[in-house]
Design a protein around this motif. Structure first.
Motif, PDB file in Angstrom:
ATOM      1  N   THR A  37       3.726   4.115  -0.530  1.00 43.02           N
ATOM      2  CA  THR A  37       5.182   4.196  -0.487  1.00 43.02           C
ATOM      3  C   THR A  37       5.725   3.537   0.777  1.00 43.02           C
ATOM      4  N   ARG A  38       6.859   2.886   0.640  1.00 47.06           N
ATOM      5  CA  ARG A  38       7.507   2.275   1.795  1.00 47.06           C
ATOM      6  C   ARG A  38       8.143   3.348   2.665  1.00 47.06           C
ATOM      7  N   SER A  92       0.837  -1.209   0.000  1.00 52.05           N
ATOM      8  CA  SER A  92       0.000   0.000   0.000  1.00 52.05           C
ATOM      9  C   SER A  92       0.869   1.255   0.000  1.00 52.05           C
ATOM     10  N   TYR A 146       5.389  -0.640   5.044  1.00 53.69           N
ATOM     11  CA  TYR A 146       4.529   0.430   4.511  1.00 53.69           C
ATOM     12  C   TYR A 146       3.902   1.259   5.625  1.00 53.69           C
ATOM     13  N   THR A 147       3.599   0.623   6.741  1.00 51.18           N
ATOM     14  CA  THR A 147       2.939   1.327   7.843  1.00 51.18           C
ATOM     15  C   THR A 147       3.830   1.490   9.073  1.00 51.18           C
TER      16      THR A 147
END
Length: 376
Positions: free
Chosen positions: A55-56, A53, A108-109
């Motif tokens: 950008t990293r 999801s 990602y998060t």
């Protein structure tokens, strides 16, 4: 010759019975480890697989998150897989230190997906059972001896299998499935053993590298003329201040130096004066074709490149030992072959014991039927 074969058979029997349980454990755990890469994301989907999801987050943020989970220890290794849907693995605690932790992070998060003692992870437990029987150094001694016994069992098994004459040659190459239970058991043990012996020799010989340090040292001495030592590269800058974005800078640079898709691993230095080692390995690499570079741990500046093509021949051979031992050298074909051999190896002590019990029962019957001599 007959006496030699009898002695060989006697040793084969009793050493096989003595090491039987250990060989079963090592064989079954080895079959699991052969498919570790395939099984881990399936069994531990929640910690190993993420939703792609946007950008990293920067690598420096991943480092900060990892260090914040276990603040009493420092990050020693950060592994960023090639696959976009895989989580990042962070190992906390110096190599060889007790109580090393592991943290799985969503790249990602930044969410921590899992954490805990590194040696308590499922496949680490399987690996410890395979190499040390969960008993540390004492277990390593036992598995090392068992590895040597296994080598003898393979060689002695071939000696016992060797037919006495041409007439017996044909029956030694095929299993007679419609035979009696005793004959079928012997065929499963001996005939299958003959066909599996080459692979078993490869597995056993490569297993010596983990069992005995002198075997690894000898490998380097024979190939390179000297024992391999870990290279320690020092930082160029004397500053103790770590620049912002230093790890992302290293990550970008390693991908520029080696422009292919692959997993990237950061090995954090044990001392502040030492450089950070960054390795990259292509997914399709089956011989551990690892490219590396050393970066200033404070500024992120490139100090030295070490591509796979420039490492010593001994190092290249040493890196091939694991793929040969696990069967991943040629991908799925050898993995499936090794699985078959591992399961067969686990059955050898069982069929061997059945053969021994059958002969023992036969001997007892003969003894009972022997006529008694009348005493005058």
């Amino acid at each position: 010759m007959k006496t030699f074969k009898n002695i060989t058979g006697w040793l084969h029997l009793w050493l096989g019975l003595a090491a039987g349980i250990i060989l079963i454990i090592v064989a079954l755990t080895g079959s699991l480890l052969t498919f570790e890469d395939e099984l881990e994301p399936l069994i531990f989907h929640k910690t190993q697989v993420v939703k792609v999801s946007g950008t990293r987050i920067p690598v420096d943020s991943l480092v900060q998150i990892a260090n914040s989970v276990f603040p009493d220890k420092k990050l020693s290794r950060l592994i960023i897989p090639q696959e976009a849907e895989r989580s990042v693995e962070a190992r906390i605690g110096a190599k060889g230190e007790k109580g090393i932790k592991v943290v799985y992070i969503d790249p990602y998060t930044g969410k921590v997906l899992g954490k805990g003692p590194y040696d308590k992870q499922f496949f680490q437990q399987v690996r410890s059972l395979h190499r040390y029987l969960l008993m540390g150094k004492q277990g390593k001694i036992v598995t090392g001896i068992s590895c040597a016994i296994c080598l003898f069992l393979v060689i002695s098994g071939l000696i016992i299998w060797w037919p006495a004459n041409k007439a017996a040659m044909k029956q030694r190459f095929k299993i007679k499935w419609n035979a009696s239970g005793k004959r079928l058991t012997w065929d499963l043990h001996a005939v299958s053993g003959f066909y599996m012996s080459i692979v078993l020799l490869f597995i056993t010989f490569t297993g010596f590298v983990w069992s005995y340090d002198w075997v690894e040292d000898m490998l380097f001495k024979v190939i390179d003329g000297k024992v391999e030592k870990a290279e320690k590269v020092k930082n160029k800058e004397k500053t103790k201040v770590v620049n912002d974005g230093v790890y992302q800078l290293m990550y970008n640079e390693i991908n520029t130096i080696y422009p292919y898709n692959g997993s990237v691993a950061f090995a954090m230095p044990a001392k502040p004066a030492l450089a950070t080692t960054v390795q990259k390995e292509p997914e399709e690499s089956r011989i551990r074709q690892v490219d590396a570079a050393f970066f200033d741990s404070h500024t992120g500046g490139l100090i030295k490149k070490l591509p796979y093509s420039e490492v010593s021949t001994g190092t290249k051979v040493r890196r091939m030992i694991l793929p040969i031992h696990t069967g991943s050298l040629l991908g799925w074909p050898t993995k499936l072959l090794y699985l078959l051999v591992s399961l067969f190896t686990a059955s050898l002590p069982i069929t061997g014991m059945l053969i021994w019990l059958g002969k023992r029962k036969k001997t007892k019957k003969k003894t009972k039927k022997s006529p008694r001599v009348a005493v005058a």
